[in-house]
Enzyme design. Structure first.
Site, PDB file in Angstrom:
ATOM      1  CG  HIS A 246      -0.363  -0.024   2.535  1.00 41.87           C
ATOM      2  ND1 HIS A 246       0.202  -1.169   3.073  1.00 41.87           N
ATOM      3  CD2 HIS A 246      -0.229   0.932   3.482  1.00 41.87           C
ATOM      4  CE1 HIS A 246       0.650  -0.913   4.291  1.00 41.87           C
ATOM      5  NE2 HIS A 246       0.404   0.363   4.567  1.00 41.87           N
TER       6      HIS A 246
ATOM      7  CG  HIS B  23       0.534   5.699   3.882  1.00 39.08           C
ATOM      8  ND1 HIS B  23      -0.386   5.645   4.910  1.00 39.08           N
ATOM      9  CD2 HIS B  23       1.298   4.578   3.991  1.00 39.08           C
ATOM     10  CE1 HIS B  23      -0.182   4.544   5.608  1.00 39.08           C
ATOM     11  NE2 HIS B  23       0.827   3.878   5.069  1.00 39.08           N
TER      12      HIS B  23
END
Length: 143
Positions: free
Chosen positions: A106, A108
């Protein structure tokens, strides 16, 4: 050399992808999902993940990375505009020693304003209504 643990199909992002946990979705295509971070470090903090199971950047296929980064850019452009940000912080962590907490790749995307520090990662969750409103602002700007 340390062996990399196997992908955990029960991580929180895998559960979001399967619809087992809720998320304030910002953008979705066949390869990626972007949604609001429930513990934002700044207003408009979004997470971008691949739909393909991979722990982090170390085991991700290059085609997967290409799709994820295209979505990161799309979300970043919308976040800068939606939150009148002066800039953006894009973060990505790998393995525990690198700061990774959820073991699904992932990124951010965090809108930033000059002179305003990011909030510390305290584990405090933002109100759902606040995240819903921010997700709507972002969706309106993503084509």
């Amino acid at each position: 050399m340390h062996a990399t643990p196997a992908y955990d199909n029960d991580n929180v992002f895998a559960k979001i992808l399967r619809g087992e946990l809720p998320a304030h979705k910002v953008y979705e295509d066949e390869a990626t999902l972007a949604f609001m971070d429930i513990m934002p470090r700044a207003p408009g903090h979004v997470l971008v993940i691949p739909k393909t199971p991979c722990r982090n950047i170390l085991d991700a296929d290059q085609a997967v990375l290409s799709c994820v980064l295209a979505t990161v850019q799309k979300v970043a452009r919308a976040a800068k505009e939606a939150f009148s940000a002066d800039g953006l912080t894009i973060q990505q962590f790998n393995e525990s020693a690198g700061g990774q907490v959820v073991f699904h790749l992932h990124f951010h995307v965090i809108p930033r304003h000059a002179g305003v520090p990011m909030k510390p990662h305290t584990g405090d969750m933002a109100p759902s209504e606040e995240l819903r409103e921010q997700a709507e602002r972002l969706r309106a700007l993503i084509s």
